[in-house]
Design a protein around this motif. Structure first.
Motif, mmCIF file in Angstrom:
data_model
loop_
_atom_site.group_PDB
_atom_site.id
_atom_site.type_symbol
_atom_site.label_atom_id
_atom_site.label_comp_id
_atom_site.label_asym_id
_atom_site.label_seq_id
_atom_site.Cartn_x
_atom_site.Cartn_y
_atom_site.Cartn_z
ATOM 1 N N GLY A 189 -2.870 5.275 -6.208
ATOM 2 C CA GLY A 189 -2.817 3.836 -5.965
ATOM 3 C C GLY A 189 -1.491 3.247 -5.557
ATOM 4 O O GLY A 189 -1.328 2.025 -5.619
ATOM 5 N N THR A 190 -0.538 4.070 -5.157
ATOM 6 C CA THR A 190 0.744 3.520 -4.709
ATOM 7 C C THR A 190 0.875 3.704 -3.197
ATOM 8 O O THR A 190 0.645 4.790 -2.680
ATOM 9 N N LEU A 191 1.232 2.605 -2.522
ATOM 10 C CA LEU A 191 1.573 2.691 -1.096
ATOM 11 C C LEU A 191 3.073 2.506 -0.985
ATOM 12 O O LEU A 191 3.622 1.549 -1.529
ATOM 13 N N VAL A 192 3.732 3.417 -0.288
ATOM 14 C CA VAL A 192 5.180 3.322 -0.096
ATOM 15 C C VAL A 192 5.421 3.054 1.387
ATOM 16 O O VAL A 192 4.839 3.735 2.243
ATOM 17 N N LEU A 193 6.246 2.059 1.678
ATOM 18 C CA LEU A 193 6.461 1.654 3.072
ATOM 19 C C LEU A 193 7.943 1.409 3.332
ATOM 20 O O LEU A 193 8.635 0.846 2.484
ATOM 21 N N ALA A 194 8.415 1.812 4.514
ATOM 22 C CA ALA A 194 9.778 1.475 4.935
ATOM 23 C C ALA A 194 9.716 0.162 5.723
ATOM 24 O O ALA A 194 8.945 0.055 6.685
ATOM 25 N N TRP A 195 10.506 -0.826 5.298
ATOM 26 C CA TRP A 195 10.395 -2.161 5.895
ATOM 27 C C TRP A 195 10.574 -2.158 7.421
ATOM 28 O O TRP A 195 9.798 -2.818 8.141
ATOM 29 N N HIS A 222 -13.796 -6.804 7.602
ATOM 30 C CA HIS A 222 -15.259 -6.781 7.695
ATOM 31 C C HIS A 222 -15.890 -5.789 6.718
ATOM 32 O O HIS A 222 -17.030 -5.967 6.308
ATOM 33 N N LEU A 223 -15.135 -4.755 6.331
ATOM 34 C CA LEU A 223 -15.663 -3.800 5.346
ATOM 35 C C LEU A 223 -15.792 -4.474 3.986
ATOM 36 O O LEU A 223 -16.748 -4.254 3.246
ATOM 37 N N GLY A 224 -14.792 -5.274 3.629
ATOM 38 C CA GLY A 224 -14.788 -5.959 2.331
ATOM 39 C C GLY A 224 -13.547 -5.598 1.530
ATOM 40 O O GLY A 224 -13.044 -4.472 1.593
ATOM 41 N N TYR A 225 -13.085 -6.579 0.768
ATOM 42 C CA TYR A 225 -11.835 -6.430 0.023
ATOM 43 C C TYR A 225 -11.869 -5.266 -0.964
ATOM 44 O O TYR A 225 -10.862 -4.607 -1.206
ATOM 45 N N HIS A 226 -13.060 -4.993 -1.542
ATOM 46 C CA HIS A 226 -13.139 -3.946 -2.571
ATOM 47 C C HIS A 226 -12.747 -2.574 -2.038
ATOM 48 O O HIS A 226 -12.434 -1.670 -2.803
ATOM 49 N N TRP A 227 -12.733 -2.415 -0.705
ATOM 50 C CA TRP A 227 -12.289 -1.129 -0.142
ATOM 51 C C TRP A 227 -10.818 -0.866 -0.447
ATOM 52 O O TRP A 227 -10.347 0.260 -0.315
ATOM 53 N N LEU A 228 -10.081 -1.921 -0.833
ATOM 54 C CA LEU A 228 -8.660 -1.745 -1.184
ATOM 55 C C LEU A 228 -8.444 -1.597 -2.686
ATOM 56 O O LEU A 228 -7.315 -1.615 -3.161
ATOM 57 N N ASP A 229 -9.546 -1.443 -3.455
ATOM 58 C CA ASP A 229 -9.419 -1.318 -4.915
ATOM 59 C C ASP A 229 -8.471 -0.188 -5.313
ATOM 60 O O ASP A 229 -7.836 -0.246 -6.363
ATOM 61 N N GLY A 230 -8.405 0.846 -4.480
ATOM 62 C CA GLY A 230 -7.560 1.998 -4.802
ATOM 63 C C GLY A 230 -6.071 1.698 -4.770
ATOM 64 O O GLY A 230 -5.275 2.503 -5.249
ATOM 65 N N ILE A 231 -5.679 0.561 -4.207
ATOM 66 C CA ILE A 231 -4.241 0.230 -4.149
ATOM 67 C C ILE A 231 -3.872 -0.596 -5.378
ATOM 68 O O ILE A 231 -4.468 -1.634 -5.634
ATOM 69 N N ARG A 232 -2.913 -0.103 -6.144
ATOM 70 C CA ARG A 232 -2.457 -0.867 -7.312
ATOM 71 C C ARG A 232 -1.075 -1.463 -7.099
ATOM 72 O O ARG A 232 -0.778 -2.552 -7.544
ATOM 73 N N GLU A 233 -0.203 -0.693 -6.429
ATOM 74 C CA GLU A 233 1.157 -1.192 -6.232
ATOM 75 C C GLU A 233 1.698 -0.759 -4.881
ATOM 76 O O GLU A 233 1.231 0.215 -4.294
ATOM 77 N N LEU A 234 2.667 -1.550 -4.416
ATOM 78 C CA LEU A 234 3.313 -1.254 -3.138
ATOM 79 C C LEU A 234 4.808 -1.207 -3.364
ATOM 80 O O LEU A 234 5.366 -2.060 -4.068
ATOM 81 N N VAL A 235 5.443 -0.211 -2.803
ATOM 82 C CA VAL A 235 6.895 -0.082 -2.923
ATOM 83 C C VAL A 235 7.477 -0.166 -1.519
ATOM 84 O O VAL A 235 7.056 0.571 -0.620
ATOM 85 N N ILE A 236 8.399 -1.103 -1.315
ATOM 86 C CA ILE A 236 8.986 -1.300 0.006
ATOM 87 C C ILE A 236 10.447 -0.857 -0.028
ATOM 88 O O ILE A 236 11.230 -1.323 -0.874
ATOM 89 N N TYR A 237 10.785 0.041 0.867
ATOM 90 C CA TYR A 237 12.163 0.541 0.968
ATOM 91 C C TYR A 237 12.873 -0.124 2.146
ATOM 92 O O TYR A 237 12.244 -0.466 3.150
ATOM 93 N N PRO A 238 14.203 -0.293 2.032
ATOM 94 C CA PRO A 238 14.943 -0.946 3.126
ATOM 95 C C PRO A 238 15.037 -0.079 4.387
ATOM 96 O O PRO A 238 15.238 -0.601 5.482
#
Ligand SMILES: [Zn+2]
Length: 250
Positions: A131-137, A84-100
């Motif tokens: 702009g990087t989000l790092v996540l453990a799967w 509801h805020l709008g997609y542009h609120w995620l402009d700060g994210i450029r890449e996502l790194v997923i770890y096992p």
């Protein structure tokens, strides 16, 4: 009205990945938080996730190759908070790194004698300023269950929203109709109350990690807003009301 027109024009010009029907249905079926959305919200979320997949870069860490199904699940959970805020609120994210598994982050801390201590801390997720989000799967899989209030993707996205006006401080830019002064009053009072509960050895109704810093309080209460709004309302009704205004349908 004009906003709607602009949004429509934008939706014709941005890039978009069509999400495979089977993968989308499997994703929704696997995540109770997605299942709980109505048909209109799910359709909007699917479109937004398609744009997210086209525009953000997905990488794997430690030998993991993110599959399309993994990327779709992360995209849907990342877009839900800004539906509801709008997609542009995620402009700060450029890449996502997923770890096992949980990933180790190198920390250096100086003690009172000026000695620097090095340690490695295992993390479930981290949002970097550039702009990087790092996540453990495994933590992504544990998100969206609507049971314990846990959602690592929403937590890290909340940090991304928080830093849009310059600092990780639990004070994101607010939609125009919201009262910034009241936000600060309500969040500060709740943050202090949680810290007092912990000091008094009272078991809190939300994850005590929220007490570590105002930005963590905003990120953790954002998780509860989506996952366990009942718990949040019981613990901190004024914060629950602020987050309902912030994330809700305008
Ligand atoms: Zn955090």
């Amino acid at each position: 009205m004009f906003d709607k027109l602009l949004a429509r024009l934008n939706s014709f010009t941005h890039s978009h990945t069509a999400i495979d029907e089977h993968i989308w249905q499997q994703t929704v079926a696997a995540v109770p938080l997605l299942q709980s959305q109505d048909a209109q919200a799910l359709a909007e979320l699917r479109a937004m996730s398609g744009r997210f997949l086209a525009e953000k870069h997905f990488f794997g860490g430690d030998g993991l190759e993110p599959t399309p199904a993994m990327a779709v699940r992360v995209a849907a959970l990342a877009c839900l908070p800004v539906l509801h805020l709008g997609y542009h609120w995620l402009d700060g994210i450029r890449e996502l790194v997923i770890y096992p598994e949980k990933f180790l982050v190198h920390r250096e801390e100086q003690d009172e004698y000026g000695v620097v201590h090095e340690r490695y801390e295992p993390l479930s997720g981290e949002a970097w300023e550039h702009g990087t989000l790092v996540l453990a799967w495994p933590d992504v899989v544990d998100s969206g269950l609507m049971s314990d209030g846990y959602n690592v993707v929403i937590h890290e996205v909340a940090h991304v929203l928080d830093v849009r006006n310059g600092a990780f401080n639990g004070f994101p830019p607010l939609p125009l109709q919201m009262d910034a002064g009241q936000w600060t009053v309500d969040f500060s009072a709740a943050f202090d109350a949680l810290n007092r509960q912990l000091d008094a050895d009272i078991e809190p109704l939300i994850d005590p990690y929220a007490a570590t810093a105002p930005t963590e309080f905003f990120a953790v209460t954002s998780e509860y807003h989506f996952e366990r709004p009942d718990n949040l309302h019981q613990a901190f009704p004024a914060v629950a009301a602020q987050l309902a205004l912030f994330y809700g349908r305008p």
